[in-house]
Write a protein that holds these residues in place. Structure first.
Motif, PDB file in Angstrom:
ATOM      1  N   CYS A  46       0.610   0.881   8.311  1.00 14.97           N
ATOM      2  CA  CYS A  46      -0.583   1.038   7.470  1.00 14.97           C
ATOM      3  C   CYS A  46      -0.705  -0.148   6.535  1.00 14.97           C
ATOM      4  O   CYS A  46       0.251  -0.885   6.295  1.00 14.97           O
ATOM      5  N   VAL A  47      -1.911  -0.309   6.012  1.00 15.51           N
ATOM      6  CA  VAL A  47      -2.211  -1.375   5.054  1.00 15.51           C
ATOM      7  C   VAL A  47      -2.738  -0.730   3.778  1.00 15.51           C
ATOM      8  O   VAL A  47      -3.883  -0.271   3.734  1.00 15.51           O
ATOM      9  N   ALA A  88      -1.043   6.092   3.848  1.00 13.97           N
ATOM     10  CA  ALA A  88       0.270   6.707   4.059  1.00 13.97           C
ATOM     11  C   ALA A  88       0.239   7.665   5.248  1.00 13.97           C
ATOM     12  O   ALA A  88       1.121   7.634   6.113  1.00 13.97           O
ATOM     13  N   ARG A  89      -0.775   8.518   5.289  1.00 12.01           N
ATOM     14  CA  ARG A  89      -0.851   9.465   6.402  1.00 12.01           C
ATOM     15  C   ARG A  89      -1.052   8.738   7.720  1.00 12.01           C
ATOM     16  O   ARG A  89      -0.544   9.170   8.773  1.00 12.01           O
ATOM     17  N   ASN A  90      -1.770   7.632   7.695  1.00 11.06           N
ATOM     18  CA  ASN A  90      -1.981   6.863   8.920  1.00 11.06           C
ATOM     19  C   ASN A  90      -0.651   6.407   9.514  1.00 11.06           C
ATOM     20  O   ASN A  90      -0.418   6.540  10.722  1.00 11.06           O
ATOM     21  N   ALA A  91       0.232   5.877   8.664  1.00 11.86           N
ATOM     22  CA  ALA A  91       1.519   5.380   9.166  1.00 11.86           C
ATOM     23  C   ALA A  91       2.329   6.499   9.805  1.00 11.86           C
ATOM     24  O   ALA A  91       2.918   6.324  10.880  1.00 11.86           O
ATOM     25  N   VAL A  92       2.336   7.679   9.175  1.00 16.69           N
ATOM     26  CA  VAL A  92       3.090   8.808   9.720  1.00 16.69           C
ATOM     27  C   VAL A  92       2.453   9.302  11.009  1.00 16.69           C
ATOM     28  O   VAL A  92       3.136   9.525  12.029  1.00 16.69           O
ATOM     29  N   ASP A 248      -6.728   3.467   8.574  1.00 15.21           N
ATOM     30  CA  ASP A 248      -6.205   3.526   7.216  1.00 15.21           C
ATOM     31  C   ASP A 248      -7.098   4.339   6.294  1.00 15.21           C
ATOM     32  O   ASP A 248      -6.650   4.791   5.237  1.00 15.21           O
ATOM     33  N   LYS A 249      -8.360   4.527   6.645  1.00  9.40           N
ATOM     34  CA  LYS A 249      -9.235   5.412   5.866  1.00  9.40           C
ATOM     35  C   LYS A 249      -9.091   6.858   6.318  1.00  9.40           C
ATOM     36  O   LYS A 249      -8.962   7.767   5.488  1.00  9.40           O
ATOM     37  N   THR A 250      -9.130   7.086   7.618  1.00 10.15           N
ATOM     38  CA  THR A 250      -9.089   8.462   8.117  1.00 10.15           C
ATOM     39  C   THR A 250      -7.729   9.110   7.912  1.00 10.15           C
ATOM     40  O   THR A 250      -7.616  10.335   7.863  1.00 10.15           O
ATOM     41  N   GLY A 251      -6.696   8.286   7.811  1.00 10.40           N
ATOM     42  CA  GLY A 251      -5.350   8.817   7.718  1.00 10.40           C
ATOM     43  C   GLY A 251      -4.727   9.033   9.074  1.00 10.40           C
ATOM     44  O   GLY A 251      -3.918   9.936   9.262  1.00 10.40           O
TER      45      GLY A 251
END
Length: 327
Positions: A46-47, A88-92, A248-251
């Protein structure tokens, strides 16, 4: 062997600088989420984006807060309720997709019933600058099929004309990043139409874009900062013709897929975009973008050095990820 989480922060220098209406970046600060489960390892990147109040520190803190849930076996469905949309949720989420693919030996593409992945034509970004400098960037990339041109000042006509003259054969997306004053909106849209611009992205500030519902729009207008997740869509139908979906916006990919389906049902055209990140961040978005009208996944092309292995780019095309990278 129990599931484990590793959080890794990296900085990737940008080739030159990257300038939009809100400022200039010289590096991409990214966070990788690495999940190990039953002998398999999944990655997600994520960024953190300051426009949305995110920093590497705040995103790392969010990840640490959900570490116990992740290591206890949190599913992607449960993740949607456990964390808000965002980096954060995107990375997970993307790490969970990846580790699931590697553990089961069923690719993310197969789970999405994408039988034949194809290379996509991606935009290439021209940074905001003085007209002559932007024309030079456009001239150097005039052979590309699609240019995304950063604008967002009170007087962008000269920039638009300079870029079009330098790249007469390219399709052009203009991205104002919320930077056009209301009193210039109609003029800039008319100039864009006259120059054969394909799409104008987020001309007005999010939450202050009511004017788009009241005027003639001679060019397709796309929401970016105004749209983050599925719940935002219904209120934008009279203002925008397209939406820009960024993981990165949607998670993450899970919400992005739901958002895309609902946006298509409502009649929006789909753009799949990115922050400035590495191939690891782009990889799941390439799957999401397989049937999108507009693709802007050039993040690695803006870096001095990408991750290895990375996505394959050639001319204006980006190929789907190999399993060694993601999915």
């Amino acid at each position: 062997m129990p599931r484990s989480l590793e959080i890794k922060t990296d900085s990737f220098p940008i080739a030159g600088t990257f300038t939009i209406s809100r400022g200039t970046k010289t590096s991409a600060e990214v966070i990788a989420c690495i999940i190990r489960d039953a002998g398999s390892t999944g990655w997600g990147e994520c960024v953190p984006y300051r426009r949305y109040g995110e920093t590497t520190e705040s995103v790392a803190a969010q990840l640490e807060a959900v570490r116990p849930l992740i290591e206890a076996g949190l599913s992607r469905d449960d993740l949607q309720r456990a964390m808000p949309p965002g980096a954060a949720r995107n990375a997970v989420d993307c790490a969970l997709w990846d580790v699931e693919a590697k553990r089961t030996e069923i690719s993310a593409a197969a789970r999405l019933h994408l039988a034949e992945l194809r290379p996509l034509t991606t935009a290439f970004t021209i940074s905001l600058g003085e007209p002559d400098a932007m024309a030079a960037q456009a001239r150097a990339n005039a052979g590309r099929a699609l240019l995304k041109v950063k604008v967002g000042t009170g007087d962008d006509e000269s920039r638009m004309r300079a870029v079009r003259m330098a790249a007469p054969g390219a399709a052009i997306i203009l991205d104002a990043n919320e930077g056009w004053p209301e009193h210039t909106l109609e003029h800039h849209l008319r100039v864009a139409a006259d120059l054969g611009v394909t799409l104008v992205e987020q001309p007005l500030p999010a939450g202050k874009d009511e004017l788009l519902a009241e005027i003639d729009r001679p060019v397709l207008v796309c929401a970016d900062e105004s749209v983050h997740h599925t719940g935002d869509l219904a209120s934008l139908r009279d203002r925008y013709d397209a939406i820009n979906i960024k993981l990165d916006k949607t998670g993450g990919l899970t919400e992005a897929l739901a958002m895309k389906a609902e946006a298509q049902r409502l009649g929006f055209k789909i753009m799949v975009g990115c922050m400035v990140g590495t191939s690891l961040a782009m990889a799941p978005a390439v799957l999401l973008a397989q049937d999108a009208e507009f693709v802007d996944l050039d993040g690695p092309l803006l870096l001095a050095q990408d991750r290895a292995p990375g996505l394959h780019y050639a001319a204006s095309l980006v190929w789907p990820p190999e399993p060694a990278l993601w999915g």
